[in-house]
Design an enzyme around this catalytic site. Structure first.
Site, PDB file in Angstrom:
ATOM      1  CG  LEU A   6      -1.882  -1.193   1.337  1.00  0.00           C
ATOM      2  CD1 LEU A   6      -2.784  -1.028   2.549  1.00  0.00           C
ATOM      3  CD2 LEU A   6      -2.714  -1.386   0.081  1.00  0.00           C
ATOM      4  N   GLY A  32      -1.727   6.475  -2.403  1.00  0.00           N
ATOM      5  CA  GLY A  32      -2.843   6.373  -3.360  1.00  0.00           C
ATOM      6  C   GLY A  32      -3.936   5.470  -2.798  1.00  0.00           C
ATOM      7  CG  HIS A  33      -3.268   1.260  -2.207  1.00  0.00           C
ATOM      8  ND1 HIS A  33      -1.924   1.088  -2.376  1.00  0.00           N
ATOM      9  CD2 HIS A  33      -3.861   0.497  -3.154  1.00  0.00           C
ATOM     10  CE1 HIS A  33      -1.695   0.260  -3.384  1.00  0.00           C
ATOM     11  NE2 HIS A  33      -2.853  -0.111  -3.872  1.00  0.00           N
ATOM     12  NE  ARG A  35       3.933  -4.368 -11.756  1.00  0.00           N
ATOM     13  CZ  ARG A  35       2.656  -4.736 -11.819  1.00  0.00           C
ATOM     14  NH1 ARG A  35       1.718  -3.830 -11.691  1.00  0.00           N
ATOM     15  NH2 ARG A  35       2.327  -5.998 -12.017  1.00  0.00           N
TER      16      ARG A  35
END
Ligand code: PAF
Length: 285
Positions: free
Chosen positions: A31, A34-35, A187
């Protein structure tokens, strides 16, 4: 927040709460901010929120990508504990909970599964549809939150909901970016440090596209974006397209733009062994 690892445990816990609508944020973990922004948006309107953490094997067309996908459950739980309430739930299922038997369903999304990501990741959206439909079946959310960074995934999930007659409301959320503009992604942490320093060029090139569309046509913008990104370092552009957010039909020329539609400049970039995607809205000309 509660951490639950079985479907039965989740159903029991949600059954007890009897609060509607259930807000749902599906994730594959690793995470980042953004999450957390999706979780905060869900918490703002839903009395109970479920965040799932499950690395779905069926959406990986590359075995090495699945093997190397970052898994950071300890820090994921610590981050969620900072934003979730006591009755919210982190759902961390095992493969056997999601796929009690082999999932042979084949979805058909027409053009949505025939362009951009789909051409480079065959079977990817079928795997996404398998896991998302299964998670919807388990969680039974009223609202589900997805990031706009995965532009094509969002369109596919909207279509999945339309085809299955599901009543879940799909809520798209803005891309959250690092200080240099790089779209946040699980990523990013796998990027080579030298490439990471230069990766802000991806957003810079997409921002150029949004400005250049005024006086230039799609082929010239395509050339500019590719050149800007590839000359910044060891980046390779897999595709650059400008497409609408409903049919995802890549434009050959801006004369094809339709009033009332939204258009996005979309790119996929290979940065060493890591693949990054991003998009920026472009004005209708
Ligand atoms: O966007 C993701 O992280 C995944 O594709 C999703 C929606 C959680 C399905 O595995």
């Amino acid at each position: 927040m509660k951490t639950i690892t079985t479907v039965r445990g989740l159903r029991i816990s949600l059954g007890k709460s009897a609060l509607a609508p259930i807000g749902f944020v599906p994730t594959m973990g690793a995470l980042h901010e953004g999450h957390l922004s999706l979780v905060r948006n869900a918490i703002a309107v839903c009395p109970v929120v479920v965040v799932s953490i499950y690395v779905n094997p069926t959406q990986f067309n590359d075995k090495n990508d699945l093997k190397n996908y970052p898994r950071t459950p300890g820090s994921d739980l610590a981050m969620l504990a900072g934003v979730m309430r006591s009755n919210d739930i982190v759902f961390m299922p095992q493969d056997k909970d999601i796929y009690p038997k082999e999932d042979n369903r084949r979805f058909s999304f027409g053009n949505l599964d025939n362009v951009m990501e789909a051409l480079h990741r065959p079977g990817h959206f079928n795997g996404v549809a398998q896991v998302v439909s299964r998670l919807f079946e388990i969680v039974k959310p009223g609202k589900a939150y997805f990031g706009q960074k995965d532009f094509q995934q969002l369109a596919v999930i909207r279509e999945l909901v339309r085809q299955t007659g599901s009543r879940v409301e799909i809520i798209g959320n803005p891309v959250i970016r690092e200080a240099d503009g790089l779209a946040m992604s699980s990523r990013n942490r796998l990027l080579d440090p030298e490439l990471r320093k230069k990766a802000g060029v991806i957003f810079a090139a997409l921002s150029d596209a949004a400005l250049l569309i005024d006086k230039n046509d799609v082929p010239a913008i395509n050339e500019h974006v590719r050149h800007k990104i590839e000359s910044a370092g060891a980046f390779r552009v897999e595709y650059f397209e400008i497409a609408d957010d409903l049919e995802l039909k890549p434009l050959q020329s801006k004369s094809e733009m339709k009033a009332g539609r939204k258009y996005y400049a979309c790119v996929a970039v290979r940065a060493g062994s890591i693949r990054l995607i991003d998009n920026v809205e472009v004005p209708v000309m």
